[in-house]
Each structure stands twice: as structure tokens, then as C-alpha cells.
Design an enzyme around this catalytic site. Sequence first.
Site, PDB file in Angstrom:
ATOM      1  CE1 TYR A   1      18.582 -86.487 128.666  1.00 58.79           C
ATOM      2  CE2 TYR A   1      17.260 -87.035 126.733  1.00 58.79           C
ATOM      3  CZ  TYR A   1      17.593 -87.375 127.993  1.00 58.79           C
ATOM      4  OH  TYR A   1      16.840 -88.120 128.703  1.00 58.79           O
TER       5      TYR A   1
ATOM      6  NE  ARG B   1      20.389 -86.237 139.325  1.00 59.88           N
ATOM      7  CZ  ARG B   1      20.802 -86.551 137.924  1.00 59.88           C
ATOM      8  NH1 ARG B   1      20.111 -86.826 136.959  1.00 59.88           N
ATOM      9  NH2 ARG B   1      21.802 -86.828 137.796  1.00 59.88           N
TER      10      ARG B   1
ATOM     11  CB  THR C   1      23.708 -91.989 134.845  1.00 61.45           C
ATOM     12  OG1 THR C   1      23.663 -90.748 135.228  1.00 61.45           O
ATOM     13  CG2 THR C   1      23.220 -92.149 133.332  1.00 61.45           C
TER      14      THR C   1
ATOM     15  CD  GLU D   1      16.202 -80.970 132.811  1.00 65.26           C
ATOM     16  OE1 GLU D   1      17.287 -81.325 132.520  1.00 65.26           O
ATOM     17  OE2 GLU D   1      15.467 -81.648 133.733  1.00 65.26           O
TER      18      GLU D   1
HETATM   19  N1  UDP Z   1      23.001 -92.123 128.430  1.00 67.76           N
HETATM   20  C1  UDP Z   1      23.660 -93.088 127.776  1.00 67.76           C
HETATM   21  N2  UDP Z   1      25.035 -93.409 128.015  1.00 67.76           N
HETATM   22  C2  UDP Z   1      25.914 -93.154 128.690  1.00 67.76           C
HETATM   23  C3  UDP Z   1      25.151 -91.896 129.244  1.00 67.76           C
HETATM   24  C4  UDP Z   1      24.154 -91.427 129.364  1.00 67.76           C
HETATM   25  O1  UDP Z   1      22.830 -93.881 127.045  1.00 67.76           O
HETATM   26  O2  UDP Z   1      26.899 -93.346 128.534  1.00 67.76           O
HETATM   27  C5  UDP Z   1      21.850 -91.518 128.484  1.00 67.76           C
HETATM   28  C6  UDP Z   1      20.800 -92.032 129.638  1.00 67.76           C
HETATM   29  O3  UDP Z   1      19.691 -92.563 129.225  1.00 67.76           O
HETATM   30  C7  UDP Z   1      20.981 -90.923 130.687  1.00 67.76           C
HETATM   31  C8  UDP Z   1      20.812 -89.782 129.635  1.00 67.76           C
HETATM   32  O4  UDP Z   1      21.618 -90.148 128.442  1.00 67.76           O
HETATM   33  O5  UDP Z   1      19.792 -91.163 131.301  1.00 67.76           O
HETATM   34  C9  UDP Z   1      21.162 -88.281 130.270  1.00 67.76           C
HETATM   35  O6  UDP Z   1      22.547 -88.737 130.594  1.00 67.76           O
HETATM   36  P1  UDP Z   1      22.840 -87.693 131.964  1.00 67.76           P
HETATM   37  O7  UDP Z   1      24.226 -87.842 132.268  1.00 67.76           O
HETATM   38  O8  UDP Z   1      22.348 -86.489 132.091  1.00 67.76           O
HETATM   39  O9  UDP Z   1      22.181 -88.884 133.084  1.00 67.76           O
HETATM   40  P2  UDP Z   1      21.003 -88.854 134.025  1.00 67.76           P
HETATM   41  O10 UDP Z   1      20.842 -87.239 134.504  1.00 67.76           O
HETATM   42  O11 UDP Z   1      19.818 -89.320 133.308  1.00 67.76           O
HETATM   43  O12 UDP Z   1      21.214 -89.847 135.261  1.00 67.76           O
HETATM   44 MG    MG Z   2      20.912 -85.401 133.444  1.00 67.02          MG
END
Ligand code: UDP
Ligand code: MG
Length: 153
Positions: free
Chosen positions: A49, A85, A91, A126
Site C-alpha cells: 500500500y 476490478r 472501493t 504486487e
Molecule cells: N481504504 C480505506 N479508506 C479509504 C480508502 C481506502 O480504508 O478512504 C482502504 C480500503 O481497504 C481499500 C484500501 O485502503 O481497499 C486500498 O485503497 P485503494 O484506494 O487502493 O482501493 P482499492 O484498490 O482496494 O479499491
Molecule cells: Mg488499490
Amino acid sequence: MERTLILFKPDAIQRGLVGEILSVFEKKGFKIVGTKMLKMTPELAKRHYAHLVDKPFYPDLERFMTSQPIIAMVIEGVDVVSVVRDIVGATNARQAAPGTIRARFSNSVSRNVIHASDSVETAKKEIANFFSEEELFDYELVLKPFFYAGDEE
Ligand code: UDP
Ligand code: MG
């Protein structure tokens, strides 16, 4: 053929959702090429992350992702990165499109059950963070002609 990284997050494991979610990808026609259960370390969380370490929610994200073992998996298929995706959804599960995994199984922005790589380039990085070459397998899905026509591969 593309590959993507899937992580079943601690909420998916606690809630007994691993089988049902994996089944979506299997039935779609994606091939499992590697899988393991592991406990994410804070170091691995920071690498995975890296784009989020400065965000206010990062401490909770790291605490959550390192709180218990997760299941990491690499799946392969035509356009697997973008298709997965789309199947996983936004998200924020409250805004995820109906029918997506996050819409069906979560109502949270952080406890959103699954991770999926967001681009082919990200997926390569990743996957390398979680798997060695020997842990990823090349084999033929014998039913492949029933999932794809020859010109789709
Ligand atoms: N996350 C969170 N709060 C936020 C945005 C993201 O807790 O406002 C967490 C959530 O678990 C998310 C992860 O951080 O899946 C990774 O964020 P990303 O923006 O990469 O989202 P993803 O790719 O998982 O949709
Ligand atoms: Mg992500």
C-alpha cells in the site's frame, strides 16, 4: 494471458466468504496459478500500500490487514486485471455497482473483503511482493476451449 493479485482480507476469512468469492472467479473462467495463506507484516503492508501510507486511514488499514492471516492468490485469464476490478467493484462498497463482490458482501469503505490489482503494471509488482516464480504454476485448463474461442487468447 494476464495475471492479477487477489487478497482475501481478514473480514472475508472471518465471515466465511472466501469460498463464495473464489467461486465467482472460478466460474468466470479464471485459472488459479498460485495461492497461500500468510500473515502480512507491517513492512509488506507498507510496500503493498505504498501509495497510501500518508493517508489518514493508513494506520487502521495496516492494523486491519496485519491483524490475522490473509489469503493471497494469483489468477490468470484474458483481460483478467480489468475484468476482476469490474467484478470487485468500487472501493467504497456503499457505492459499488449492484452485483459486484463489494456491493454484495460489504457495506464499508475499509472492510471491503477483497483486494485486486488496479493495472497490469501494478499487478506485476504486487504479484512479485507476495510470490516467488516457483510458487506460480503454468498448467493448461483442459476446459479452456469451453471458456474461450481460439482467437480470444
Ligand atoms: N481504504 C480505506 N479508506 C479509504 C480508502 C481506502 O480504508 O478512504 C482502504 C480500503 O481497504 C481499500 C484500501 O485502503 O481497499 C486500498 O485503497 P485503494 O484506494 O487502493 O482501493 P482499492 O484498490 O482496494 O479499491
Ligand atoms: Mg488499490
